[in-house]
Design a protein around this motif. Structure first.
Motif, short mmCIF file in Angstrom:
data_model
loop_
_atom_site.label_atom_id
_atom_site.label_comp_id
_atom_site.label_asym_id
_atom_site.label_seq_id
_atom_site.Cartn_x
_atom_site.Cartn_y
_atom_site.Cartn_z
N ALA A 1 0.74 -1.28 0.15
CA ALA A 1 -0.02 -0.05 0.18
C ALA A 1 0.74 1.19 -0.07
CB ALA A 1 -0.93 0.01 1.22
N HIS A 2 1.86 1.42 0.95
CA HIS A 2 2.64 2.46 1.15
C HIS A 2 4.02 2.03 1.05
CE1 HIS A 2 -1.21 2.80 3.46
NE2 HIS A 2 -1.41 3.78 2.75
N ASP B 1 5.73 -0.24 4.11
CA ASP B 1 5.44 -1.48 4.22
C ASP B 1 6.08 -2.68 3.52
OD1 ASP B 1 2.77 -0.44 5.27
OD2 ASP B 1 1.91 -0.16 3.36
N TYR C 1 -3.98 -4.72 9.88
CA TYR C 1 -4.44 -4.12 11.12
C TYR C 1 -5.64 -3.19 10.63
CZ TYR C 1 -1.93 -0.02 9.54
OH TYR C 1 -1.20 1.22 8.74
N HIS D 1 -4.81 -0.94 2.90
CA HIS D 1 -4.40 -2.03 2.91
C HIS D 1 -5.39 -3.27 2.72
CE1 HIS D 1 -0.43 -1.72 5.33
NE2 HIS D 1 -0.67 -0.38 4.87
#
Ligand SMILES: [Zn+2]
Length: 264
Positions: A9-10, A13, A127, A132
């Motif tokens: 995602a980022h 990660d 999480y 995500h």
């Protein structure tokens, strides 16, 4: 020699979730391609300068881990707070992206690379960050379109619950409670792969360190300090904390033993 596409995602990660797996695969001579959905930038004002810096940090992390290529799908960070902010002028937030369009972009890379395996996220998005969860959806669609095998990076839910209980006892982790943890990540019984990547702890820690903007002093908040601390602990302790990486392969029945290689 296999080609593995690792979808995240980022920027950062890739290091935290799958840094050891990437380093291991690269050390074994395989081609690893990092695809990141967002550039990790939330605000609109500073996006031009920062944007290049977070993707530059990702490229530095990729070099440390031995990944051969970095590709950005072109979306902006959606943030983890209660509010989903409007899109920046030049790009869409990933949470708002059309899943069909995003998966077509990912599928094009998978085909171009003739990938053998796609690494994505579990359906809870670990999480639960909205970007995500979207990685899970887009990754599953792209695997469907291309017929490429997908493994979903996660951790055993039971372990996360234990950690959150422990951290709450010492009054850390305020925005994440035990109730949330009980629904996140993946139950241990559904996991199929467990990789011991302690040998690559030094590389994984260095890859995390490459994301300078996310840690103290550039990021002065609690998360930034925790991040900084993690990059400072001695390698053997870092290995104990983050030297195991987990995956679930959808549609594959977990055996009595975990598989220890994402190519098996
Ligand atoms: Zn993330």
């Amino acid at each position: 020699v296999a080609t593995i596409v690792c979808f995240n995602a980022h920027p950062d990660d890739e290091a935290l979730l799958t840094g050891g797996t990437i380093a291991k695969l690269a050390a074994e001579g395989h081609r690893v391609v990092l695809v990141v959905a967002t550039d990790g930038i939330m605000s609109t004002a500073e996006s031009v300068g920062q944007n290049t810096s977070r993707l530059a940090e990702l490229r530095a992390s990729a070099r440390v881990l031995g990944a051969a290529r970095v590709a950005h799908l072109g979306y902006a960070d959606s943030g983890h707070g209660a509010v989903l902010y409007p899109d920046p002028p030049d790009r869409q937030r990933f949470a708002r992206a059309d899943a069909g369009e995003a998966s077509a972009r990912l599928a094009a890379i998978l085909r171009e690379e003739d990938a053998d395996v796609l690494l994505s996220y579990d359906k809870h998005g670990g999480y639960g960050h909205r970007d995500h969860i979207k990685v899970h959806q887009v990754g599953a669609l792209a695997a469907d379109i291309t017929g490429i095998r997908v493994l979903e990076a996660t951790r055993p839910r039971e372990q996360i619950v234990r950690i959150v209980v422990l951290l709450r006892m010492v009054r850390l982790v305020l925005r994440y409670d035990v109730g949330t943890a009980r629904e996140d990540f993946t139950p241990r019984a559904q996991l199929t792969h467990r990789l011991n990547v302690r040998r690559y702890a030094r590389q994984k820690r260095a890859a995390l360190s490459a994301h300078r903007s996310q840690r103290w002093p550039a990021s002065p908040g609690r998360a930034g300090r925790m991040f900084w601390l993690l990059t400072r602990v001695p390698v053997p302790i870092f290995g104990l904390l983050l030297g195991t990486e987990w995956f679930a392969e959808p549609g594959s029945v977990p055996g009595t033993r975990f598989r220890d290689d994402v190519l098996s």
